[in-house]
Design a protein around this motif. Structure first.
Motif, PDB file in Angstrom:
ATOM      1  N   UNK A 176       5.137  21.647   4.644  1.00 20.77           N
ATOM      2  CA  UNK A 176       5.734  20.321   4.825  1.00 20.77           C
ATOM      3  C   UNK A 176       5.918  20.016   6.311  1.00 20.77           C
ATOM      4  N   UNK A 177       6.386  20.991   7.068  1.00 26.32           N
ATOM      5  CA  UNK A 177       6.601  20.828   8.506  1.00 26.32           C
ATOM      6  C   UNK A 177       5.278  20.511   9.211  1.00 26.32           C
ATOM      7  N   UNK A 178       4.222  21.244   8.852  1.00 24.56           N
ATOM      8  CA  UNK A 178       2.918  21.021   9.482  1.00 24.56           C
ATOM      9  C   UNK A 178       2.357  19.647   9.135  1.00 24.56           C
TER      10      UNK A 178
ATOM     11  N   UNK B  83      13.736  18.413   9.710  1.00 21.07           N
ATOM     12  CA  UNK B  83      14.632  19.093  10.649  1.00 21.07           C
ATOM     13  C   UNK B  83      15.121  20.417  10.060  1.00 21.07           C
ATOM     14  N   UNK B  84      15.444  20.407   8.772  1.00 23.93           N
ATOM     15  CA  UNK B  84      15.902  21.634   8.113  1.00 23.93           C
ATOM     16  C   UNK B  84      14.811  22.673   7.961  1.00 23.93           C
ATOM     17  N   UNK B  85      13.568  22.224   7.945  1.00 25.58           N
ATOM     18  CA  UNK B  85      12.455  23.167   7.782  1.00 25.58           C
ATOM     19  C   UNK B  85      12.344  24.113   8.971  1.00 25.58           C
ATOM     20  N   UNK B  86      12.939  23.767  10.081  1.00 25.10           N
ATOM     21  CA  UNK B  86      12.903  24.647  11.252  1.00 25.10           C
ATOM     22  C   UNK B  86      13.567  25.990  10.957  1.00 25.10           C
ATOM     23  N   UNK B  87      14.553  26.002  10.071  1.00 24.76           N
ATOM     24  CA  UNK B  87      15.211  27.254   9.690  1.00 24.76           C
ATOM     25  C   UNK B  87      14.202  28.175   9.001  1.00 24.76           C
ATOM     26  N   UNK B  88      13.380  27.611   8.138  1.00 26.59           N
ATOM     27  CA  UNK B  88      12.395  28.414   7.415  1.00 26.59           C
ATOM     28  C   UNK B  88      11.241  28.841   8.321  1.00 26.59           C
ATOM     29  N   UNK B  89      10.907  28.019   9.294  1.00 25.44           N
ATOM     30  CA  UNK B  89       9.905  28.408  10.290  1.00 25.44           C
ATOM     31  C   UNK B  89      10.447  29.603  11.089  1.00 25.44           C
ATOM     32  N   UNK B  90      11.721  29.540  11.462  1.00 25.37           N
ATOM     33  CA  UNK B  90      12.340  30.654  12.185  1.00 25.37           C
ATOM     34  C   UNK B  90      12.350  31.918  11.323  1.00 25.37           C
ATOM     35  N   UNK B  91      12.637  31.780  10.020  1.00 32.38           N
ATOM     36  CA  UNK B  91      12.610  32.934   9.124  1.00 32.38           C
ATOM     37  C   UNK B  91      11.216  33.577   9.122  1.00 32.38           C
ATOM     38  N   UNK B  92      10.175  32.769   9.058  1.00 30.46           N
ATOM     39  CA  UNK B  92       8.807  33.303   9.048  1.00 30.46           C
ATOM     40  C   UNK B  92       8.501  34.040  10.347  1.00 30.46           C
ATOM     41  N   UNK B  93       8.964  33.519  11.454  1.00 31.69           N
ATOM     42  CA  UNK B  93       8.753  34.178  12.746  1.00 31.69           C
ATOM     43  C   UNK B  93       9.487  35.519  12.773  1.00 31.69           C
ATOM     44  N   UNK B  94      10.714  35.531  12.274  1.00 31.36           N
ATOM     45  CA  UNK B  94      11.494  36.778  12.256  1.00 31.36           C
ATOM     46  C   UNK B  94      10.820  37.819  11.374  1.00 31.36           C
ATOM     47  N   UNK B  95      10.350  37.419  10.200  1.00 32.50           N
ATOM     48  CA  UNK B  95       9.666  38.359   9.307  1.00 32.50           C
ATOM     49  C   UNK B  95       8.401  38.901   9.974  1.00 32.50           C
ATOM     50  N   UNK B  96       7.670  38.048  10.663  1.00 35.57           N
ATOM     51  CA  UNK B  96       6.461  38.497  11.357  1.00 35.57           C
ATOM     52  C   UNK B  96       6.801  39.493  12.456  1.00 35.57           C
ATOM     53  N   UNK B  97       7.858  39.216  13.218  1.00 37.82           N
ATOM     54  CA  UNK B  97       8.270  40.152  14.273  1.00 37.82           C
ATOM     55  C   UNK B  97       8.749  41.475  13.685  1.00 37.82           C
ATOM     56  N   UNK B  98       9.475  41.415  12.571  1.00 34.66           N
ATOM     57  CA  UNK B  98       9.904  42.645  11.901  1.00 34.66           C
ATOM     58  C   UNK B  98       8.701  43.434  11.394  1.00 34.66           C
TER      59      UNK B  98
END
Length: 135
Positions: free
Chosen positions: A86-88, A34-49
């Protein structure tokens, strides 16, 4: 005047520690997933940036790449990569529980449902690595 609640049965409340999820691996795995979703969101934000920096031109993209070289950002991206893996893996392992695929009236084994996910992941990862590393 009597208290109307004095004749009612008392509720049973189990006292749980704040850290109840540390007591067993399945609980800890659930919380980590559940906490890994924060890091998935970080990766998405970095990709969008990164995409945004690309649209602004070479100078802005070079500045973004310099920001990515910051040791703090590198460490955060490394932790994010580990959590995304881990999430995958936990998601692929949940697939057989979520899908009851039957063939000729018999349920397929868990490996027959999870393995194609891992194969597809490996093929896509190899294709991306080939594209990025060939020059």
């Amino acid at each position: 005047m009597t208290n109307p609640t004095e004749y009612l049965p008392k509720s049973y409340h189990v006292r749980l520690s704040t850290y109840w999820w540390l007591t067993r691996w399945p609980y800890l795995k659930f919380i980590l997933r559940e906490g890994s979703a924060v890091f998935v969101a970080w990766a998405v934000i970095v990709t969008l940036l990164q995409i945004h920096a690309l649209t602004l031109g070479p100078a802005d993209y070079a500045e973004f790449q310099n920001w990515l070289r910051n040791p703090l950002v590198l460490a955060l991206n490394l932790v994010s990569l580990l959590f995304i893996i881990f999430h995958a893996v936990t998601w692929f392992n949940l697939a057989p529980k979520a899908m009851a695929v039957r063939l000729h009236g018999k349920r397929l084994p868990n490996l027959a449902i999870a393995a194609p996910n891992y194969v597809a992941w490996a093929v896509v990862s190899a294709a991306v690595a080939w594209i990025l590393l060939r020059g």
